[in-house]
Design a protein around this motif. Sequence first.
Motif, PDB file in Angstrom:
ATOM      1  N   MET A 168      65.279  12.069  -7.634  1.00 20.42           N
ATOM      2  CA  MET A 168      65.215  12.336  -9.061  1.00 20.42           C
ATOM      3  C   MET A 168      64.270  13.495  -9.375  1.00 20.42           C
ATOM      4  O   MET A 168      63.759  13.613 -10.479  1.00 20.42           O
ATOM      5  CB  MET A 168      64.747  11.079  -9.810  1.00 20.42           C
ATOM      6  N   GLY A 169      64.076  14.361  -8.370  1.00 17.91           N
ATOM      7  CA  GLY A 169      63.153  15.472  -8.546  1.00 17.91           C
ATOM      8  C   GLY A 169      63.750  16.616  -9.334  1.00 17.91           C
ATOM      9  O   GLY A 169      64.964  16.714  -9.543  1.00 17.91           O
ATOM     10  N   ALA A 170      62.886  17.497  -9.787  1.00 15.61           N
ATOM     11  CA  ALA A 170      63.296  18.692 -10.528  1.00 15.61           C
ATOM     12  C   ALA A 170      63.558  19.847  -9.563  1.00 15.61           C
ATOM     13  O   ALA A 170      63.273  19.762  -8.364  1.00 15.61           O
ATOM     14  CB  ALA A 170      62.206  19.075 -11.531  1.00 15.61           C
ATOM     15  N   ARG A 171      64.087  20.911 -10.101  1.00 20.91           N
ATOM     16  CA  ARG A 171      64.307  22.114  -9.304  1.00 20.91           C
ATOM     17  C   ARG A 171      63.030  22.961  -9.280  1.00 20.91           C
ATOM     18  O   ARG A 171      62.371  23.121 -10.307  1.00 20.91           O
ATOM     19  CB  ARG A 171      65.446  22.945  -9.887  1.00 20.91           C
ATOM     20  N   SER A 172      62.713  23.506  -8.116  1.00 19.41           N
ATOM     21  CA  SER A 172      61.672  24.524  -8.046  1.00 19.41           C
ATOM     22  C   SER A 172      62.250  25.837  -8.562  1.00 19.41           C
ATOM     23  O   SER A 172      63.464  26.055  -8.562  1.00 19.41           O
ATOM     24  CB  SER A 172      61.201  24.691  -6.601  1.00 19.41           C
ATOM     25  N   SER A 173      61.391  26.754  -8.985  1.00 22.65           N
ATOM     26  CA  SER A 173      61.862  28.024  -9.532  1.00 22.65           C
ATOM     27  C   SER A 173      62.551  28.848  -8.447  1.00 22.65           C
ATOM     28  O   SER A 173      62.331  28.630  -7.247  1.00 22.65           O
ATOM     29  CB  SER A 173      60.690  28.826 -10.085  1.00 22.65           C
ATOM     30  N   ARG A 174      63.373  29.808  -8.850  1.00 21.37           N
ATOM     31  CA  ARG A 174      64.070  30.623  -7.874  1.00 21.37           C
ATOM     32  C   ARG A 174      63.080  31.381  -6.993  1.00 21.37           C
ATOM     33  O   ARG A 174      63.314  31.559  -5.796  1.00 21.37           O
ATOM     34  CB  ARG A 174      65.064  31.574  -8.526  1.00 21.37           C
TER      35      ARG A 174
END
Length: 569
Positions: A168-174
Amino acid sequence: MKRILYIITLIFTGIAFNSCSDDLLEKTPLDQISDTDFWKTEGDLQLYLNQLYATLPGWAAAGASPSLDIGTDIIAQSSLWFGASNTTRLDGTINVPSSGGGWSWSNVRRANYFLENSARAETGNLIDHYIGEGHFFRAWFYFDLYKDFGALPIITKVVDLEDEDILMGARSSRTEVANFILAELDLAIEKMEYADKVGPSRLNKDIAALFKARVALYEGTWEKYHQGTDFAGTTDGTDYLQQAADAALSVIEAGNYSLSTGDVDEAYYNLFVQTDYSGNKEVMLYKHYDYLTYNIQNSLWNQPSLQGMSREMTQLYLAADGLPISVSPIFNGDATLDELQENRDPRLAQSVMAPGDLDIIAENGAESYFMVPDMSRNPTGYSIEKWRSKQIVQNNERTRDIGYIIFRYAEALLVYAEAKAELGTLTQADVDLTINQLRDRVGMPHLNIGAITPDPNWPDYGYTLPDYLQEVRRERVVELFGEGNRLEDLMRWRAHKLFVGKRPIGTTYTSDIEAIYSGLTVNSEGFLDPYVNFLNTGGFGFDPDRDYLLPLPIDELTINDNLTQNPGW
């Protein structure tokens, strides 16, 4: 004899399913490698990795044989294939999927599983090398996802149901993802050996460095040209561009590869029609096909191959005097296929057919010649010669055995030149080391960055470029035509101005073509216009505020509230 990639697959299959040795049969099946009797030797590591080699690109096994650049502005697809998926990206006709849509993490999981277990191996001299291959593959799989989706979750372990914080984690930035991929490749470069230690059929230190150069150039130019947009990274791209230049230069200076040369009127063509690249000094890794022995084939027997070079692509090739065709006194025009190749960069003649070109050498030695393009299978009239074997070898067909080049040395030269040009530090010595070597292969005049003749028809990217960068980009497109780089280049250059609202066209609808193929669609200037009735709005409908990245599927966003959709979707 070189152990080539298809043999790796055969060996794995044979060991996994055909061995009768008692000790192997006592092991847990290899599709369930989690037991204590595996992961002991470097041979175990190699065996697992061999499965991942099968994920590397190759030719289609049957049907047509489209270039990887099909559906972009430089290669048009036949009407027999209109309605397929090849034009949807530039045409802006992709919909948000309910599931799938490329958001797949199975290969990342396979790489993570390998890296979690590889440290258990205790015997062998190449354990570190194979661990380096594992980091390469994790970077490879991440880069595939990253080009489509940008920001990603960074997952470095095999995820189980109890790992809710990851699931359920978020995305890291590009930018963070790019840094992760490059760090993986740094580990790969550190651990891997050169080809002379591991053999020419495996990934090696030079290949990892070239892939790092590719990734760093991608992100460096992306962050430079997407600044101020919803797709921006967190830097201006300078550090990535320097990493790209450094990594490419390391391949050049290592001296393990060089350009494949020969007769300037044949060397470029000959590079792409070989069945065995084991002795080729330019090819760093390739996939081999052996139809007669192993029934492992590709579809290159099927020519013409339901595609055609666009007229826009033909106009990028310089005249033979090194000047743009818009200003060269020796350019004779391109109203007909006969004129097209006259006094041009020899790579044009070695990439597309013209009347009178040798087409087929039959099994009995008889020769036939190309005269009129097969418009039922070639929408533009510019019939692609690159990868087109002239030799009939069996069943009245061209060879099915031409190898697929995965990495070649020329890319290192092009990345180094482009990165230096983007940094504003390109020198004539850099050009002589890179661009002018490529031009020497085909007998073209050298590029002198202090005396570039302006081209009134330089591509309009929507922003101003220095003349030397225009010429470096031109060289890249010409040298790598059809090899699967065009979409990536358009995306990282933020080059929608080149193609939005436009469509690729073909050659003039001349009387010899019309005599055989009546009723073809042409534009107001008399050029074949195959896309006019098939693109969404009559031209590529790409939305620059949305289509630089793909949408995440609805089910993933529904399950995980921490995931966010890409801009515009």
